[in-house]
Design a protein around this motif. Structure first.
Motif, PDB file in Angstrom:
ATOM      1  N   ARG A   1      -8.006   1.960  -5.958  1.00  0.00           N
ATOM      2  CA  ARG A   1      -8.215   3.209  -6.204  1.00  0.00           C
ATOM      3  C   ARG A   1      -8.794   3.901  -4.739  1.00  0.00           C
ATOM      4  O   ARG A   1      -8.476   4.935  -4.507  1.00  0.00           O
ATOM      5  N   ALA A   2      -9.811   3.111  -4.028  1.00  0.00           N
ATOM      6  CA  ALA A   2     -10.283   3.356  -2.913  1.00  0.00           C
ATOM      7  C   ALA A   2      -9.210   3.559  -1.976  1.00  0.00           C
ATOM      8  O   ALA A   2      -9.191   4.462  -0.815  1.00  0.00           O
ATOM      9  N   MET A   3      -8.391   2.604  -1.775  1.00  0.00           N
ATOM     10  CA  MET A   3      -7.308   2.791  -0.663  1.00  0.00           C
ATOM     11  C   MET A   3      -6.131   3.613  -0.880  1.00  0.00           C
ATOM     12  O   MET A   3      -5.600   4.051   0.173  1.00  0.00           O
ATOM     13  N   THR A   4      -6.066   3.889  -2.148  1.00  0.00           N
ATOM     14  CA  THR A   4      -4.712   4.927  -2.330  1.00  0.00           C
ATOM     15  C   THR A   4      -5.346   6.670  -2.424  1.00  0.00           C
ATOM     16  O   THR A   4      -4.685   7.349  -2.378  1.00  0.00           O
TER      17      THR A   4
ATOM     18  N   ILE B   1       1.145   2.518   6.740  1.00  0.00           N
ATOM     19  CA  ILE B   1       1.409   1.431   5.897  1.00  0.00           C
ATOM     20  C   ILE B   1       1.190   0.098   6.386  1.00  0.00           C
ATOM     21  O   ILE B   1       0.513  -0.648   5.453  1.00  0.00           O
ATOM     22  N   GLU B   2       1.540  -0.191   7.409  1.00  0.00           N
ATOM     23  CA  GLU B   2       1.374  -1.337   7.968  1.00  0.00           C
ATOM     24  C   GLU B   2      -0.192  -2.017   8.103  1.00  0.00           C
ATOM     25  O   GLU B   2      -0.529  -3.239   7.939  1.00  0.00           O
ATOM     26  N   GLN B   3      -0.936  -0.882   8.611  1.00  0.00           N
ATOM     27  CA  GLN B   3      -2.272  -1.407   8.947  1.00  0.00           C
ATOM     28  C   GLN B   3      -2.922  -1.536   7.284  1.00  0.00           C
ATOM     29  O   GLN B   3      -3.427  -2.581   7.102  1.00  0.00           O
ATOM     30  N   ALA B   4      -2.773  -0.800   6.491  1.00  0.00           N
ATOM     31  CA  ALA B   4      -3.194  -1.003   5.074  1.00  0.00           C
ATOM     32  C   ALA B   4      -2.935  -2.342   4.581  1.00  0.00           C
ATOM     33  O   ALA B   4      -3.389  -2.700   3.860  1.00  0.00           O
TER      34      ALA B   4
END
Length: 131
Positions: free
Chosen positions: A71-74, A94-97
């Motif tokens: 939830r936090a990351m999206t 996206i790559e960093q995430a």
């Protein structure tokens, strides 16, 4: 400096404080090696704190903590935590995430039971001198 920032006063005699210092310092250096900007490093460190606080302060299970992390990351929906994470998912590619998720899996979630033991088990603290 990290010791001061985290307000850890017994790093030499407290295993818990020493582990926390190591956890945050390793995360900080990993973020620097990833060439994150200052804002990204700050967001990443907040995410580390968010996940660790869910475990230590809120006694979340591994599954619940993973859901909160998602939830936090999206940025979708509200997290169950009282304080919303300061992590801004738009600050990262996206790559960093994906790299952040991999880092959290290897640094925290694979060792979740050990961290639960660190924060939630009752044990006698032996007195250790600085020597």
């Amino acid at each position: 400096k990290m010791e001061e920032f985290l307000n850890l006063t017994q790093v030499k005699t407290s295993m818990k404080e020493a582990i926390l210092l190591d956890y945050y310092t390793a995360g900080f250096w990993w973020a620097k090696e990833m060439n994150f900007s200052l804002i990204q490093v700050s967001g990443f460190m907040d995410l580390l704190h968010f996940a660790l606080e869910n475990l230590s302060g809120k006694h979340m299970t591994l599954g619940d903590n993973l859901k909160e992390l998602e939830r936090a990351m999206t940025g979708i929906g509200e997290t169950e935590s009282e304080e919303r994470s300061l992590f801004d998912p738009n600050s990262f590619s996206i790559e960093q995430a994906k790299a952040i998720i991999d880092y959290l899996v290897t640094s925290l979630f694979k060792h979740y039971e050990a961290y639960e033991y660190l924060f939630h088990s009752r044990r006698e603290e032996p007195v250790i001198s600085n020597e």
